[in-house]
Design a protein around this motif. Structure first.
Motif, PDB file in Angstrom:
ATOM      1  N   THR A 161      42.258 -68.400  80.496  1.00  0.00           N
ATOM      2  CA  THR A 161      42.584 -68.087  79.108  1.00  0.00           C
ATOM      3  C   THR A 161      42.290 -69.290  78.216  1.00  0.00           C
ATOM      4  OG1 THR A 161      44.909 -68.661  79.551  1.00  0.00           O
ATOM      5  CG2 THR A 161      44.328 -66.315  79.613  1.00  0.00           C
ATOM      6  N   SER A 162      41.970 -68.995  76.964  1.00  0.00           N
ATOM      7  CA  SER A 162      41.743 -70.028  75.949  1.00  0.00           C
ATOM      8  C   SER A 162      42.319 -69.573  74.623  1.00  0.00           C
ATOM      9  CB  SER A 162      40.250 -70.335  75.798  1.00  0.00           C
ATOM     10  OG  SER A 162      39.793 -71.144  76.851  1.00  0.00           O
ATOM     11  N   ARG A 163      42.414 -70.535  73.673  1.00  0.00           N
ATOM     12  CA  ARG A 163      43.128 -70.289  72.423  1.00  0.00           C
ATOM     13  C   ARG A 163      42.302 -69.742  71.279  1.00  0.00           C
ATOM     14  NH1 ARG A 163      44.898 -76.402  71.845  1.00  0.00           N
ATOM     15  NH2 ARG A 163      42.627 -76.364  71.892  1.00  0.00           N
ATOM     16  N   LYS A 164      41.053 -70.260  71.114  1.00  0.00           N
ATOM     17  CA  LYS A 164      40.337 -69.993  69.861  1.00  0.00           C
ATOM     18  C   LYS A 164      38.852 -70.294  70.017  1.00  0.00           C
ATOM     19  CE  LYS A 164      41.667 -74.627  68.491  1.00  0.00           C
ATOM     20  NZ  LYS A 164      42.458 -75.433  67.600  1.00  0.00           N
ATOM     21  N   PRO A 165      38.049 -69.956  68.995  1.00  0.00           N
ATOM     22  CA  PRO A 165      36.609 -70.201  69.086  1.00  0.00           C
ATOM     23  C   PRO A 165      36.228 -71.646  69.420  1.00  0.00           C
ATOM     24  CG  PRO A 165      37.033 -68.704  67.281  1.00  0.00           C
ATOM     25  CD  PRO A 165      38.381 -69.175  67.784  1.00  0.00           C
ATOM     26  N   ASP A 166      36.971 -72.613  68.927  1.00  0.00           N
ATOM     27  CA  ASP A 166      36.653 -74.021  69.242  1.00  0.00           C
ATOM     28  C   ASP A 166      36.709 -74.303  70.740  1.00  0.00           C
ATOM     29  OD1 ASP A 166      36.368 -74.519  66.547  1.00  0.00           O
ATOM     30  OD2 ASP A 166      38.302 -75.545  66.332  1.00  0.00           O
ATOM     31  N   ASP A 167      37.425 -73.472  71.489  1.00  0.00           N
ATOM     32  CA  ASP A 167      37.600 -73.677  72.927  1.00  0.00           C
ATOM     33  C   ASP A 167      36.517 -72.995  73.766  1.00  0.00           C
ATOM     34  OD1 ASP A 167      39.977 -74.950  72.208  1.00  0.00           O
ATOM     35  OD2 ASP A 167      41.223 -73.197  72.619  1.00  0.00           O
ATOM     36  N   ILE A 168      35.567 -72.328  73.127  1.00  0.00           N
ATOM     37  CA  ILE A 168      34.560 -71.549  73.866  1.00  0.00           C
ATOM     38  C   ILE A 168      33.804 -72.373  74.904  1.00  0.00           C
ATOM     39  CG2 ILE A 168      32.392 -70.256  73.635  1.00  0.00           C
ATOM     40  CD1 ILE A 168      33.620 -69.028  71.054  1.00  0.00           C
ATOM     41  N   PRO A 169      33.369 -73.601  74.621  1.00  0.00           N
ATOM     42  CA  PRO A 169      32.673 -74.353  75.677  1.00  0.00           C
ATOM     43  C   PRO A 169      33.540 -74.565  76.923  1.00  0.00           C
ATOM     44  CG  PRO A 169      32.178 -75.308  73.544  1.00  0.00           C
ATOM     45  CD  PRO A 169      33.273 -74.285  73.320  1.00  0.00           C
ATOM     46  N   ALA A 170      34.801 -74.948  76.745  1.00  0.00           N
ATOM     47  CA  ALA A 170      35.700 -75.156  77.894  1.00  0.00           C
ATOM     48  C   ALA A 170      36.001 -73.829  78.582  1.00  0.00           C
ATOM     49  CB  ALA A 170      36.998 -75.824  77.435  1.00  0.00           C
ATOM     50  N   PHE A 171      36.184 -72.786  77.806  1.00  0.00           N
ATOM     51  CA  PHE A 171      36.452 -71.439  78.319  1.00  0.00           C
ATOM     52  C   PHE A 171      35.302 -70.971  79.213  1.00  0.00           C
ATOM     53  CE2 PHE A 171      35.961 -66.781  77.278  1.00  0.00           C
ATOM     54  CZ  PHE A 171      37.116 -66.314  77.896  1.00  0.00           C
ATOM     55  N   THR A 172      34.096 -71.095  78.701  1.00  0.00           N
ATOM     56  CA  THR A 172      32.932 -70.631  79.454  1.00  0.00           C
ATOM     57  C   THR A 172      32.679 -71.504  80.672  1.00  0.00           C
ATOM     58  OG1 THR A 172      32.036 -69.830  77.358  1.00  0.00           O
ATOM     59  CG2 THR A 172      30.550 -69.850  79.225  1.00  0.00           C
ATOM     60  N   THR A 173      32.892 -72.806  80.547  1.00  0.00           N
ATOM     61  CA  THR A 173      32.734 -73.703  81.696  1.00  0.00           C
ATOM     62  C   THR A 173      33.708 -73.321  82.805  1.00  0.00           C
ATOM     63  OG1 THR A 173      31.899 -75.525  80.354  1.00  0.00           O
ATOM     64  CG2 THR A 173      32.898 -76.109  82.475  1.00  0.00           C
ATOM     65  N   ALA A 174      34.958 -73.011  82.450  1.00  0.00           N
ATOM     66  CA  ALA A 174      35.943 -72.611  83.455  1.00  0.00           C
ATOM     67  C   ALA A 174      35.522 -71.311  84.147  1.00  0.00           C
ATOM     68  CB  ALA A 174      37.325 -72.454  82.827  1.00  0.00           C
ATOM     69  N   LEU A 175      34.959 -70.382  83.377  1.00  0.00           N
ATOM     70  CA  LEU A 175      34.493 -69.126  83.964  1.00  0.00           C
ATOM     71  C   LEU A 175      33.292 -69.365  84.890  1.00  0.00           C
ATOM     72  CD1 LEU A 175      34.503 -66.097  84.349  1.00  0.00           C
ATOM     73  CD2 LEU A 175      33.279 -65.868  82.171  1.00  0.00           C
ATOM     74  N   ILE A 176      32.363 -70.183  84.451  1.00  0.00           N
ATOM     75  CA  ILE A 176      31.196 -70.508  85.285  1.00  0.00           C
ATOM     76  C   ILE A 176      31.650 -71.192  86.575  1.00  0.00           C
ATOM     77  CG2 ILE A 176      29.126 -71.957  85.430  1.00  0.00           C
ATOM     78  CD1 ILE A 176      28.688 -71.275  82.398  1.00  0.00           C
ATOM     79  N   ASP A 177      32.612 -72.107  86.459  1.00  0.00           N
ATOM     80  CA  ASP A 177      33.150 -72.775  87.665  1.00  0.00           C
ATOM     81  C   ASP A 177      33.796 -71.759  88.603  1.00  0.00           C
ATOM     82  OD1 ASP A 177      32.314 -75.216  86.621  1.00  0.00           O
ATOM     83  OD2 ASP A 177      34.334 -75.846  86.008  1.00  0.00           O
ATOM     84  N   ALA A 178      34.560 -70.823  88.052  1.00  0.00           N
ATOM     85  CA  ALA A 178      35.223 -69.796  88.874  1.00  0.00           C
ATOM     86  C   ALA A 178      34.187 -68.910  89.559  1.00  0.00           C
ATOM     87  CB  ALA A 178      36.165 -68.953  88.013  1.00  0.00           C
ATOM     88  N   LEU A 179      33.145 -68.539  88.840  1.00  0.00           N
ATOM     89  CA  LEU A 179      32.084 -67.721  89.437  1.00  0.00           C
ATOM     90  C   LEU A 179      31.339 -68.499  90.523  1.00  0.00           C
ATOM     91  CD1 LEU A 179      30.657 -65.897  86.323  1.00  0.00           C
ATOM     92  CD2 LEU A 179      31.426 -64.804  88.428  1.00  0.00           C
ATOM     93  N   SER A 180      31.125 -69.758  90.295  1.00  0.00           N
ATOM     94  CA  SER A 180      30.404 -70.594  91.274  1.00  0.00           C
ATOM     95  C   SER A 180      31.214 -70.768  92.548  1.00  0.00           C
ATOM     96  CB  SER A 180      30.087 -71.950  90.655  1.00  0.00           C
ATOM     97  OG  SER A 180      29.254 -71.778  89.527  1.00  0.00           O
ATOM     98  N   ALA A 181      32.528 -70.767  92.425  1.00  0.00           N
ATOM     99  CA  ALA A 181      33.396 -70.937  93.596  1.00  0.00           C
ATOM    100  C   ALA A 181      33.439 -69.689  94.462  1.00  0.00           C
ATOM    101  CB  ALA A 181      34.808 -71.310  93.132  1.00  0.00           C
ATOM    102  N   THR A 182      32.990 -68.549  93.912  1.00  0.00           N
ATOM    103  CA  THR A 182      33.060 -67.292  94.670  1.00  0.00           C
ATOM    104  C   THR A 182      31.706 -66.910  95.272  1.00  0.00           C
ATOM    105  OG1 THR A 182      32.663 -65.953  92.687  1.00  0.00           O
ATOM    106  CG2 THR A 182      34.957 -66.395  93.278  1.00  0.00           C
ATOM    107  N   VAL A 183      30.764 -67.864  95.237  1.00  0.00           N
ATOM    108  CA  VAL A 183      29.408 -67.561  95.777  1.00  0.00           C
ATOM    109  C   VAL A 183      29.463 -67.367  97.265  1.00  0.00           C
ATOM    110  CG1 VAL A 183      27.091 -68.479  96.092  1.00  0.00           C
ATOM    111  CG2 VAL A 183      28.255 -68.773  93.911  1.00  0.00           C
TER     112      VAL A 183
END
Length: 183
Positions: A161-183
């Motif tokens: 979860t994230s708070r606002k548009p300013d957090d989109i880079p961290a939000f997307t990085t966390a999602l990419i990391d989560a997806l990468s961990a499930t490879v």
């Protein structure tokens, strides 16, 4: 931004009219840059949904799959953009709540930003979980049993979860990391 290669991964983005423009388009762009395929899912039979940008209607986004035809098995993760109107409408759609629950039941990443966590409440996914959101949702989330934090991104297992548009880079990085961990 993480440099993981997400080729072969497909990420569902569940939204409807009134989504916060940047909270759909920017994660979509970052995920695609990382190699993932993104699929926009929306209720109804509309060919596109319209975003909300600051204080006006934003740009339309093409709908790829009708909500009634969407199955969690077809995707590797789920993104829930915010905007006030979007999650408020989606939380009243039984099929949207069922889809969110299915992603969680399958142990797949579920990422919600801004007002997006409203749908997580209705899906029963926040009790005893660490989350963040737009500040006005804090009490709603706490009343549903969540442990709210004021952080740009909070990851509790596969829930991001994230708070606002300013957090989109961290939000997307966390999602990419989560997806990468499930490879």
């Amino acid at each position: 931004m993480s440099s993981f290669n997400l080729v072969g991964r497909t990420v569902a983005i569940l939204a409807t009219d009134g989504f916060e423009q940047s909270e759909l388009t920017e994660p979509k762009r970052f995920l695609e840059q990382a190699g993932a395929k993104t699929v926009v899912i929306a209720p109804g039979g509309a060919a596109q949904i319209k975003g909300w940008s600051k204080q006006n209607w934003g740009d339309p986004v093409k709908v790829d799959v009708a909500l009634k035809d969407a199955q969690a098995d077809d995707y590797d993760a789920l993104v829930l953009p915010g905007g006030v109107m979007n999650p408020d409408k989606l939380r009243l759609e039984p099929a949207a709540i069922a889809l969110i629950k299915a992603f969680d039941a399958d142990g797949k990443p579920v990422a919600a930003i801004c007002h997006g966590p409203w749908t997580l409440i209705d899906a029963g996914l926040v009790e005893n979980r660490k989350v963040t959101s737009w500040p006005s949702l804090r009490k709603d989330l706490e009343n549903a049993g969540a442990h709210w934090q004021d952080s740009e991104v909070v990851r509790d297992g596969q829930l991001i979860t994230s708070r606002k548009p300013d957090d989109i880079p961290a939000f997307t990085t966390a999602l990419i990391d989560a997806l990468s961990a499930t490879v």
